[in-house]
Scaffold this motif. Sequence first.
Motif, PDB file in Angstrom:
ATOM      1  N   LEU A 153     -43.365 -13.861  14.089  1.00  0.00           N
ATOM      2  CA  LEU A 153     -43.717 -13.093  15.278  1.00  0.00           C
ATOM      3  C   LEU A 153     -42.948 -11.773  15.249  1.00  0.00           C
ATOM      4  CD1 LEU A 153     -45.042 -12.858  18.094  1.00  0.00           C
ATOM      5  CD2 LEU A 153     -43.029 -14.039  19.005  1.00  0.00           C
ATOM      6  N   VAL A 154     -43.666 -10.669  15.436  1.00  0.00           N
ATOM      7  CA  VAL A 154     -43.045  -9.347  15.423  1.00  0.00           C
ATOM      8  C   VAL A 154     -42.869  -8.813  16.847  1.00  0.00           C
ATOM      9  CG1 VAL A 154     -43.355  -6.946  14.697  1.00  0.00           C
ATOM     10  CG2 VAL A 154     -44.013  -8.815  13.162  1.00  0.00           C
ATOM     11  N   ALA A 155     -43.917  -8.933  17.650  1.00  0.00           N
ATOM     12  CA  ALA A 155     -43.872  -8.369  19.002  1.00  0.00           C
ATOM     13  C   ALA A 155     -44.861  -9.104  19.878  1.00  0.00           C
ATOM     14  CB  ALA A 155     -44.188  -6.873  18.975  1.00  0.00           C
ATOM     15  N   ARG A 156     -44.573  -9.084  21.175  1.00  0.00           N
ATOM     16  CA  ARG A 156     -45.395  -9.786  22.162  1.00  0.00           C
ATOM     17  C   ARG A 156     -45.456  -8.962  23.441  1.00  0.00           C
ATOM     18  NH1 ARG A 156     -43.890 -15.794  22.666  1.00  0.00           N
ATOM     19  NH2 ARG A 156     -45.582 -15.902  21.150  1.00  0.00           N
ATOM     20  N   VAL A 157     -46.618  -8.964  24.071  1.00  0.00           N
ATOM     21  CA  VAL A 157     -46.758  -8.328  25.385  1.00  0.00           C
ATOM     22  C   VAL A 157     -47.472  -9.297  26.312  1.00  0.00           C
ATOM     23  CG1 VAL A 157     -48.874  -7.089  24.695  1.00  0.00           C
ATOM     24  CG2 VAL A 157     -47.507  -6.265  26.632  1.00  0.00           C
ATOM     25  N   ALA A 212     -35.483  -7.264  13.928  1.00  0.00           N
ATOM     26  CA  ALA A 212     -35.672  -6.353  12.800  1.00  0.00           C
ATOM     27  C   ALA A 212     -36.485  -5.107  13.148  1.00  0.00           C
ATOM     28  CB  ALA A 212     -36.348  -7.090  11.652  1.00  0.00           C
ATOM     29  N   VAL A 213     -37.242  -5.138  14.244  1.00  0.00           N
ATOM     30  CA  VAL A 213     -38.097  -4.000  14.575  1.00  0.00           C
ATOM     31  C   VAL A 213     -37.720  -3.342  15.899  1.00  0.00           C
ATOM     32  CG1 VAL A 213     -39.979  -5.125  13.319  1.00  0.00           C
ATOM     33  CG2 VAL A 213     -39.937  -5.237  15.823  1.00  0.00           C
ATOM     34  N   GLN A 218     -47.379   0.342  17.737  1.00  0.00           N
ATOM     35  CA  GLN A 218     -46.919   1.616  17.199  1.00  0.00           C
ATOM     36  C   GLN A 218     -45.684   1.345  16.352  1.00  0.00           C
ATOM     37  OE1 GLN A 218     -48.199   4.816  17.455  1.00  0.00           O
ATOM     38  NE2 GLN A 218     -46.587   5.384  16.002  1.00  0.00           N
ATOM     39  N   MET A 219     -45.756   1.715  15.086  1.00  0.00           N
ATOM     40  CA  MET A 219     -44.673   1.436  14.149  1.00  0.00           C
ATOM     41  C   MET A 219     -44.112   2.753  13.646  1.00  0.00           C
ATOM     42  SD  MET A 219     -46.347  -1.752  12.045  1.00  0.00           S
ATOM     43  CE  MET A 219     -47.587  -0.730  11.285  1.00  0.00           C
ATOM     44  N   ASP A 220     -42.863   3.023  13.981  1.00  0.00           N
ATOM     45  CA  ASP A 220     -42.180   4.239  13.565  1.00  0.00           C
ATOM     46  C   ASP A 220     -41.007   3.896  12.656  1.00  0.00           C
ATOM     47  OD1 ASP A 220     -42.658   5.323  16.945  1.00  0.00           O
ATOM     48  OD2 ASP A 220     -43.862   5.898  15.201  1.00  0.00           O
ATOM     49  N   SER A 221     -40.504   4.908  11.972  1.00  0.00           N
ATOM     50  CA  SER A 221     -39.353   4.727  11.071  1.00  0.00           C
ATOM     51  C   SER A 221     -39.563   3.531  10.154  1.00  0.00           C
ATOM     52  CB  SER A 221     -38.069   4.553  11.885  1.00  0.00           C
ATOM     53  OG  SER A 221     -37.846   5.661  12.727  1.00  0.00           O
ATOM     54  N   LEU A 222     -40.727   3.467   9.563  1.00  0.00           N
ATOM     55  CA  LEU A 222     -41.070   2.311   8.736  1.00  0.00           C
ATOM     56  C   LEU A 222     -40.182   2.210   7.508  1.00  0.00           C
ATOM     57  CD1 LEU A 222     -44.912   2.506   9.192  1.00  0.00           C
ATOM     58  CD2 LEU A 222     -43.537   0.449   9.563  1.00  0.00           C
ATOM     59  N   LYS A 223     -39.908   0.968   7.135  1.00  0.00           N
ATOM     60  CA  LYS A 223     -39.056   0.654   5.997  1.00  0.00           C
ATOM     61  C   LYS A 223     -39.855  -0.161   4.979  1.00  0.00           C
ATOM     62  CE  LYS A 223     -35.065   0.171   9.087  1.00  0.00           C
ATOM     63  NZ  LYS A 223     -33.980  -0.751   9.546  1.00  0.00           N
ATOM     64  N   PRO A 224     -39.446  -0.152   3.726  1.00  0.00           N
ATOM     65  CA  PRO A 224     -40.156  -0.974   2.727  1.00  0.00           C
ATOM     66  C   PRO A 224     -40.246  -2.444   3.128  1.00  0.00           C
ATOM     67  CG  PRO A 224     -38.733   0.593   1.624  1.00  0.00           C
ATOM     68  CD  PRO A 224     -38.442   0.709   3.098  1.00  0.00           C
ATOM     69  N   GLU A 225     -39.224  -2.937   3.806  1.00  0.00           N
ATOM     70  CA  GLU A 225     -39.243  -4.350   4.219  1.00  0.00           C
ATOM     71  C   GLU A 225     -40.235  -4.642   5.341  1.00  0.00           C
ATOM     72  OE1 GLU A 225     -36.567  -2.330   3.959  1.00  0.00           O
ATOM     73  OE2 GLU A 225     -35.073  -2.773   5.525  1.00  0.00           O
TER      74      GLU A 225
END
Length: 113
Positions: free
Chosen positions: A46-50, A61-62, A80-87
């Motif tokens: 799970l990354v995000a929930r609303v 991590a995000v 919305q994904m900002d400052s994205l990283k390789p991971e």
Amino acid sequence: VQLQASGGGLVQPGGSLRLSCAASGMVFSFYTMDWYRQAPGKQRELVARVTPSTNTYYVDAVKGRFTISRDNAKSTVYLQMDSLKPEDTAVYYCHVQYRRDYWGQGTLVTVSS
């Protein structure tokens, strides 16, 4: 219920992407919407929930880089994904629990130079 995700692609580290997930077949405003991701060789997480009241949750991590939002008039949830990283490279899935689990088809995000 159908969930149609879009917006993935290839982006350089530090870049941004916005994912969208359009829902149909349900009263969208009543339900919590999630974004999950699955990186190669790893479990889906799970990354995000609303929530319907627009309370949000983010995996550590995000936090501070990703923002989840919803537009009930369009039955759409965004990430919305900002400052994205390789991971952050993974297939991203939208999800809703409406009597059972429903998943979008997944959209690939690749962060690489």
